[in-house]
Design a protein around this motif. Structure first.
Motif, PDB file in Angstrom:
ATOM      1  N   VAL A  39       0.828  -1.202   0.000  1.00 28.45           N
ATOM      2  CA  VAL A  39       0.000   0.000   0.000  1.00 28.45           C
ATOM      3  C   VAL A  39       0.864   1.255   0.000  1.00 28.45           C
ATOM      4  O   VAL A  39       0.565   2.245  -0.679  1.00 28.45           O
ATOM      5  N   GLY A  40       1.961   1.235   0.742  1.00 23.19           N
ATOM      6  CA  GLY A  40       2.842   2.394   0.777  1.00 23.19           C
ATOM      7  C   GLY A  40       3.554   2.640  -0.531  1.00 23.19           C
ATOM      8  O   GLY A  40       3.861   3.778  -0.875  1.00 23.19           O
ATOM      9  N   PHE A  41       3.812   1.584  -1.312  1.00 21.54           N
ATOM     10  CA  PHE A  41       4.620   1.699  -2.519  1.00 21.54           C
ATOM     11  C   PHE A  41       3.805   1.992  -3.773  1.00 21.54           C
ATOM     12  O   PHE A  41       4.385   2.301  -4.813  1.00 21.54           O
ATOM     13  N   ILE A  42       2.494   1.902  -3.712  1.00 18.49           N
ATOM     14  CA  ILE A  42       1.693   2.190  -4.903  1.00 18.49           C
ATOM     15  C   ILE A  42       0.951   3.503  -4.703  1.00 18.49           C
ATOM     16  O   ILE A  42       0.988   4.107  -3.636  1.00 18.49           O
ATOM     17  N   ARG A  43       0.237   3.941  -5.746  1.00 15.48           N
ATOM     18  CA  ARG A  43      -0.465   5.215  -5.679  1.00 15.48           C
ATOM     19  C   ARG A  43      -1.770   5.092  -4.897  1.00 15.48           C
ATOM     20  O   ARG A  43      -2.364   4.014  -4.827  1.00 15.48           O
ATOM     21  N   SER A  44      -2.210   6.210  -4.333  1.00 12.13           N
ATOM     22  CA  SER A  44      -3.360   6.197  -3.435  1.00 12.13           C
ATOM     23  C   SER A  44      -4.619   5.656  -4.098  1.00 12.13           C
ATOM     24  O   SER A  44      -5.470   5.061  -3.429  1.00 12.13           O
ATOM     25  N   LYS A  45      -4.753   5.851  -5.407  1.00 12.57           N
ATOM     26  CA  LYS A  45      -5.977   5.453  -6.083  1.00 12.57           C
ATOM     27  C   LYS A  45      -6.129   3.939  -6.207  1.00 12.57           C
ATOM     28  O   LYS A  45      -7.144   3.462  -6.703  1.00 12.57           O
ATOM     29  N   ASN A  46      -5.118   3.177  -5.751  1.00 12.03           N
ATOM     30  CA  ASN A  46      -5.183   1.721  -5.849  1.00 12.03           C
ATOM     31  C   ASN A  46      -5.024   1.010  -4.505  1.00 12.03           C
ATOM     32  O   ASN A  46      -4.993  -0.218  -4.472  1.00 12.03           O
ATOM     33  N   VAL A  47      -4.938   1.752  -3.410  1.00 13.35           N
ATOM     34  CA  VAL A  47      -4.592   1.117  -2.133  1.00 13.35           C
ATOM     35  C   VAL A  47      -5.690   0.182  -1.631  1.00 13.35           C
ATOM     36  O   VAL A  47      -5.408  -0.861  -1.035  1.00 13.35           O
ATOM     37  N   ILE A  48      -6.957   0.548  -1.844  1.00  9.78           N
ATOM     38  CA  ILE A  48      -8.049  -0.313  -1.387  1.00  9.78           C
ATOM     39  C   ILE A  48      -8.010  -1.642  -2.126  1.00  9.78           C
ATOM     40  O   ILE A  48      -8.167  -2.717  -1.536  1.00  9.78           O
ATOM     41  N   SER A  49      -7.785  -1.564  -3.421  1.00  6.02           N
ATOM     42  CA  SER A  49      -7.733  -2.777  -4.242  1.00  6.02           C
ATOM     43  C   SER A  49      -6.652  -3.723  -3.741  1.00  6.02           C
ATOM     44  O   SER A  49      -6.886  -4.932  -3.586  1.00  6.02           O
ATOM     45  N   VAL A  50      -5.455  -3.199  -3.468  1.00  7.59           N
ATOM     46  CA  VAL A  50      -4.354  -4.046  -3.016  1.00  7.59           C
ATOM     47  C   VAL A  50      -4.662  -4.673  -1.660  1.00  7.59           C
ATOM     48  O   VAL A  50      -4.415  -5.867  -1.434  1.00  7.59           O
ATOM     49  N   ALA A  51      -5.208  -3.891  -0.750  1.00  5.48           N
ATOM     50  CA  ALA A  51      -5.513  -4.423   0.585  1.00  5.48           C
ATOM     51  C   ALA A  51      -6.544  -5.549   0.519  1.00  5.48           C
ATOM     52  O   ALA A  51      -6.384  -6.601   1.146  1.00  5.48           O
ATOM     53  N   ILE A  52      -7.595  -5.348  -0.268  1.00  3.10           N
ATOM     54  CA  ILE A  52      -8.632  -6.368  -0.385  1.00  3.10           C
ATOM     55  C   ILE A  52      -8.089  -7.606  -1.091  1.00  3.10           C
ATOM     56  O   ILE A  52      -8.409  -8.744  -0.722  1.00  3.10           O
ATOM     57  N   GLU A  53      -7.252  -7.416  -2.110  1.00  2.00           N
ATOM     58  CA  GLU A  53      -6.637  -8.560  -2.799  1.00  2.00           C
ATOM     59  C   GLU A  53      -5.867  -9.432  -1.817  1.00  2.00           C
ATOM     60  O   GLU A  53      -5.943 -10.666  -1.873  1.00  2.00           O
ATOM     61  N   ASN A  54      -5.112  -8.809  -0.911  1.00  2.00           N
ATOM     62  CA  ASN A  54      -4.314  -9.586   0.035  1.00  2.00           C
ATOM     63  C   ASN A  54      -5.194 -10.414   0.971  1.00  2.00           C
ATOM     64  O   ASN A  54      -4.854 -11.551   1.310  1.00  2.00           O
ATOM     65  N   ILE A  55      -6.310  -9.842   1.392  1.00  2.58           N
ATOM     66  CA  ILE A  55      -7.226 -10.608   2.241  1.00  2.58           C
ATOM     67  C   ILE A  55      -7.796 -11.803   1.471  1.00  2.58           C
ATOM     68  O   ILE A  55      -7.797 -12.943   1.955  1.00  2.58           O
ATOM     69  N   LEU A  56      -8.272 -11.539   0.266  1.00  2.71           N
ATOM     70  CA  LEU A  56      -8.933 -12.595  -0.497  1.00  2.71           C
ATOM     71  C   LEU A  56      -7.967 -13.691  -0.924  1.00  2.71           C
ATOM     72  O   LEU A  56      -8.325 -14.882  -0.931  1.00  2.71           O
ATOM     73  N   THR A  57      -6.734 -13.331  -1.281  1.00  2.00           N
ATOM     74  CA  THR A  57      -5.777 -14.368  -1.679  1.00  2.00           C
ATOM     75  C   THR A  57      -5.420 -15.258  -0.490  1.00  2.00           C
ATOM     76  O   THR A  57      -5.223 -16.465  -0.660  1.00  2.00           O
ATOM     77  N   PHE A  58      -5.373 -14.690   0.713  1.00  2.00           N
ATOM     78  CA  PHE A  58      -5.091 -15.539   1.885  1.00  2.00           C
ATOM     79  C   PHE A  58      -6.270 -16.457   2.179  1.00  2.00           C
ATOM     80  O   PHE A  58      -6.081 -17.613   2.577  1.00  2.00           O
ATOM     81  N   VAL A  59      -7.477 -15.960   1.987  1.00  2.00           N
ATOM     82  CA  VAL A  59      -8.655 -16.810   2.155  1.00  2.00           C
ATOM     83  C   VAL A  59      -8.594 -17.997   1.191  1.00  2.00           C
ATOM     84  O   VAL A  59      -8.819 -19.157   1.573  1.00  2.00           O
TER      85      VAL A  59
END
Length: 643
Positions: free
Chosen positions: A27-47
């Motif tokens: 989240v820190g390394f990408i642009r703000s307009k994509n941070v929600i997408s990255v965070a949700i992806e990490n949750i779903l991939t772990f599921v």
């Protein structure tokens, strides 16, 4: 046995905490307009990893082997008791966290331009096939004593520099090749463009969390608690620190036009990945050397990937692919002879190199096939327009990201010519918009004058004449039918005149001149509330700019048109109006309702949108519509102003 169970459980929880570290780092390394997408992806991939790896991947990785190639029997975690391994389900829990780490890494590298569903499908194949099969070749004897082919030839990877990180790194490489680079990552001359980061302190927090979690990653891989745990943890820490030094010095002396900031992050994580292969075998000074060399290799490999035009959003390929390969091969150079399994150092170097090569061919090859098929069937990448807006909007319709998008894309963007002089494009646009508004004002005044002087005066004269006729008929013939018709005609003329006066008033409301736009809107809302029974919430979040008279009139008409459309078409019960500043020269009018919504791709006219957009264009503004059938509508209108 009890303390071994406890140590493994605690270590597994450490490794699970890596998921938080990856979220913060990415989240820190990408642009703000994509941070929600990255965070949700990490949750779903772990599921997905939890379900797929435990019920399928674990059996392939640790079940009774077939020809040293793949395991079996433990499908859906059945028959574990037959292994007679005292760790049992504790071992499964620990290994699940390693699988989760491998799968999470891949999605981060492809951030900012990859759709969510393809990444989740890739996570299924990575957790269920690619990772566990290679893991079986190296670690297949850890749960039950059995031969597997890479282990048999002497390949060593204590905690997964190649098994976990190399696999993830090479699948990531395949992913970024197939999906392509982010929009505007390189200019027309091939020069790299820095796209910016959302929050570097947040990335630093993520790095510390990963560093902390790595103590469980390496320490738990011993699978027991004994006096070597201290050495493993020290080696892990030394390699991370020396990795930073190696990356910074490489950046300073060999790489130009790159900030040393990224070298700090990549060096620390590259050193941690590298020492994962040999933290149980090396002495502290050897760990320092492995970390230092790996940090330098990670920095060089990142530059090399950029030269090849490969866009890794978070440096995953350099850190995990090249860092893992470096640590695995360097193990053969620095490990004491007693850990080489009777092989000479040269033979061990060749064996380690062979294992890394097999890992690359397996992970990269299957990764390319997987992403190619996904891309051909579903499509990996979002459209250019969606990428410009950001995945927060595209995947999750985040309203605050919409506002950020409006800030970044409004027409006031500056262009700088070759001589370095800044040319402001919006000055010309404002001049044109002002001319249009003034022209409209002249037309409005002419229309009002014509109505008043022409039609209005003619009707007034008609009313007078009809009144005289009615009086004459009444006096000469009494209260007859003709007299009544004459009076009704007089009344109709009077009503027509009042209608014209209403139109004239509507063309230039006196209230707007007396009280200003904000108060006029508030009174308009109150009138609508009293007459229609709709609940209105009006929030003036920032003071109104000093609009010119023509601007105020157009804005009033726009808001009036929006509210009229809601009353006519939306079937709404609640309306929220928010007025706020986006920048020091851009104002936002946001009007939302809870009505029936509509399909904006099918509806282009008939609900007042053309009129609203035409007025906004005259003001140099822009309209964004967020709507979905059955879920209401939000109109976001940005309007420039002078300050």
């Amino acid at each position: 046995m009890n303390i071994n169970h406890l140590w493994l459980i605690v270590s597994a929880c450490f490794v699970f905490f890596m998921q938080a570290g990856f979220v913060c780092y990415e989240v820190g390394f990408i642009r703000s307009k994509n941070v929600i997408s990255v965070a949700i992806e990490n949750i779903l991939t772990f599921v997905i990893t939890t379900l797929v790896y435990c019920f399928l991947g674990f059996a392939l990785m640790f079940g009774p082997t077939h020809f040293g190639i793949y395991g079996s029997d433990y499908w859906l975690l059945s028959h574990l008791s037959l292994s007679q391994n005292p760790l049992g389900f504790v071992f499964v829990f620990f290994e699940l966290m390693f699988a989760g780490t491998a799968v999470t890494i891949v999605s981060g590298s492809m951030s900012e331009r990859t759709r969510l569903l393809p990444l989740l499908i890739a996570a299924v194949f990575l957790a269920g096939v690619i990772y566990p099969l290679f893991g079986h070749w190296v670690w297949g004897n850890l749960f039950i004593d059995q031969p597997t082919w890479l282990r048999q030839i002497g390949f060593m990877d204590f905690a997964g520099a190649t098994v976990v990180h190399g696999t993830a790194g090479w699948v990531s490489l395949a992913g970024i090749i197939v999906v392509g680079s982010r929009k505007d990552r390189w200019d027309a001359t091939g020069k790299l463009i820095k796209l910016g980061r959302s929050n570097i302190p947040f990335a630093a927090l993520g790095t510390f969390i990963l560093w902390f979690s790595w103590f469980g990653f390496n320490g738990g891989s011993l699978l027991e608690f004994n006096d070597r745990v201290g050495l493993i943890l020290l080696n892990t820490n030394f390699a991370a620190a020396s990795g930073v030094v190696g990356a910074i010095l490489t950046n300073r002396f060999f790489i130009k036009d790159h900030s040393y900031m990224e070298a700090i992050f990549m060096g620390a994580l590259g050193g941690l990945v590298a020492i994962t292969a040999g933290s149980n075998y090396l002495q502290p000074l050897d760990a320092v050397m492995v970390g230092f060399i790996s940090g330098s290799i990670v920095a060089f490999s990142g530059l090399w990937l950029e030269k090849l035009g490969l866009d890794d959003a978070v440096g995953a390929v350099s850190i995990h692919g090249f860092g893992g390969a470096a640590g695995t091969i360097l193990l053969a150079f620095f490990a004491p002879l007693e850990f080489l399994g009777g092989q000479t150092r040269l033979v061990k170097v060749l064996v380690q190199f062979a294992g890394v090569a097999v890992n690359f061919l397996w992970a990269f090859g299957l990764g390319m096939l997987m992403f190619y098929l996904i891309n051909k069937s579903l499509g990996l990448r979002v459209s250019e327009d969606e990428e410009e807006k950001g995945l927060n909007i595209v995947e999750f319709s985040d309203i605050y990201s919409w506002q950020d998008y409006l800030k970044m894309t409004h027409y006031e963007s500056l262009t700088q010519d070759l001589s370095g002089k800044i040319q402001v494009q919006n000055q010309l646009l404002q001049k044109q918009a002002k001319l249009l508004v003034e022209t409209q004002e002249q037309e409005r005044v002419k229309l009002a004058r014509d109505l008043h002087d022409g039609v209005g005066q003619s009707l007034a004269a008609l009313k007078l004449q009809l009144g005289m006729i009615a009086q004459k008929v009444k006096s000469e013939h009494g209260d007859t039918m003709l007299s009544g018709q004459a009076e009704r005609t007089v009344n109709l003329a009077a009503e027509t005149i009042e209608e014209i006066r209403g139109v004239l008033f509507n063309l230039k409301p006196a209230l707007l001149q007396e009280k200003g736009l904000s108060a006029s809107v508030e009174i308009l809302l109150q009138n609508l509330k009293d007459s229609r029974g709709i609940t209105f919430a009006y929030n003036l979040l920032a003071p109104m700019p000093a609009w010119e008279e023509a601007e105020s009139l157009n804005l009033y008409r726009i808001i009036q048109e929006c509210l009229t459309n809601i009353l006519k078409h939306a079937e709404a019960t609640e309306v929220m109006i928010n007025f706020s500043k986006l920048t020091s020269s851009l104002y936002l009018f946001q009007i939302s309702d809870n009505g029936q919504g509509f399909n904006k791709h099918e509806v282009h006219a008939g609900i007042g949108l053309n009129s609203i957009q035409e007025r906004l264009r005259m003001l140099g503004g822009k309209l964004e519509i967020i709507t979905e059938e059955g879920k209401g509508t939000t109109l976001m209108m940005e309007v420039p102003y002078e300050y």
